[in-house]
Scaffold this motif. Structure first.
Motif, PDB file in Angstrom:
ATOM      1  N   ASN A  76      17.184  36.317 103.396  1.00  0.00           N
ATOM      2  CA  ASN A  76      18.000  37.258 104.177  1.00  0.00           C
ATOM      3  C   ASN A  76      18.315  38.535 103.393  1.00  0.00           C
ATOM      4  N   ALA A  77      17.472  38.820 102.415  1.00  0.00           N
ATOM      5  CA  ALA A  77      17.746  39.980 101.562  1.00  0.00           C
ATOM      6  C   ALA A  77      17.554  41.283 102.332  1.00  0.00           C
ATOM      7  N   GLU A  78      18.379  42.249 102.009  1.00  0.00           N
ATOM      8  CA  GLU A  78      18.211  43.605 102.519  1.00  0.00           C
ATOM      9  C   GLU A  78      17.939  44.498 101.317  1.00  0.00           C
ATOM     10  N   TRP A  79      16.764  45.123 101.340  1.00  0.00           N
ATOM     11  CA  TRP A  79      16.306  45.861 100.172  1.00  0.00           C
ATOM     12  C   TRP A  79      16.667  47.335 100.281  1.00  0.00           C
ATOM     13  N   SER A  80      17.071  47.893  99.158  1.00  0.00           N
ATOM     14  CA  SER A  80      17.340  49.330  99.106  1.00  0.00           C
ATOM     15  C   SER A  80      16.017  50.073  98.938  1.00  0.00           C
ATOM     16  N   LEU A 122       7.673  42.679 101.885  1.00  0.00           N
ATOM     17  CA  LEU A 122       9.075  42.304 101.711  1.00  0.00           C
ATOM     18  C   LEU A 122       9.285  40.808 101.921  1.00  0.00           C
ATOM     19  N   ASP A 123       8.591  40.246 102.920  1.00  0.00           N
ATOM     20  CA  ASP A 123       8.704  38.803 103.146  1.00  0.00           C
ATOM     21  C   ASP A 123       8.150  38.024 101.959  1.00  0.00           C
ATOM     22  N   GLU A 182       6.465  44.866 105.951  1.00  0.00           N
ATOM     23  CA  GLU A 182       7.131  43.594 106.253  1.00  0.00           C
ATOM     24  C   GLU A 182       6.483  42.445 105.490  1.00  0.00           C
TER      25      GLU A 182
END
Length: 227
Positions: free
Chosen positions: A79-83, A68-69, A65
């Motif tokens: 608000n990205a959603e990562w693959s 990613l943050d 986390e």
């Protein structure tokens, strides 16, 4: 290996003259070597860089986390959603970044040598001294009375290596006084005077066990070798 010059011609002459003077009273042959460093230590730089890379990757796996943050804040996309592929690329990028950073930092000698364990510096300096002795002094005199004084500047290490007939008579501890006198001057910044002091002490010991003969010849060069 670096070819940095620590002594000018006059300072080198101080060491050379000390060798010539010391050999007036002994059949021993003293070889002096001054080196910038005893090894490139590229393996150690690689090890530290690999460790930094591994720790960075471990951190990314342990605290995903946070990673990613951090990337989201850096890219301005909260608000990205990562693959999975993107997450893997981020972790790999962090690992590569820290590997390269540590590698580049170690291109600066103060950091490089600060990260090298003292025992390893001692071992590498000793190995280098042995190698220099085998090339420059071992079995190169009639009575095998060669002895090498080696100073490695970046490691702050000095070595005295003697040929077998000398080592068989003179205990290694005897050279301690020569080492102490040499390093006392070198720590003050007096490199030439320090090496000359070591040469005089070594010459004194050699004159007691290997006095100069009437037909003695100078078989090895007196000049200071810079490597």
């Amino acid at each position: 290996m670096s070819t940095k010059t620590y002594l000018d011609a006059d300072a080198q002459a101080v060491v050379t003259n000390a060798v010539a003077q010391a050999e007036l009273n002994t059949s021993g042959e003293i070889v002096t070597v001054l080196g910038d460093r005893s090894d490139s230590y590229s393996d150690i730089a690689l090890a530290w860089s690999a460790l930094a890379s591994f720790l960075a990757l471990t951190f990314c796996v342990t605290f995903p986390e946070f990673m990613l943050d951090g990337y989201a804040g850096l890219l301005g996309n909260w608000n990205a959603e990562w693959s999975p592929r993107e997450i893997f690329a981020m972790a790999a990028g962090a690992a590569i970044f820290w590997f390269l950073l540590l590698w580049l930092l170690q291109l600066w000698d103060p950091i490089k040598f600060a990260l090298i364990p003292g025992r390893l510096k001692t071992a590498r300096a000793h190995s280098r001294a042995i190698a220099m002795f085998k090339v420059g002094a071992e079995r190169r005199t009639h009575g095998r009375t060669g002895i090498l004084i080696y100073l490695s500047m970046k490691e702050h290490r000095a070595e005295i290596v003697a040929d077998e007939p000398i080592a068989a008579i003179v205990d290694a501890e005897v050279w301690g006084e020569a080492m102490a006198d040499m390093l006392a001057e070198i720590k003050k910044g007096n490199i030439a005077e320090g090496m000359a002091a070591g040469v005089r002490d070594v010459g004194q010991v050699l004159s007691e066990h290997f006095p100069r003969g009437a037909d003695d010849q100078n078989e090895l060069p007196d000049r200071l070798i810079m490597v």
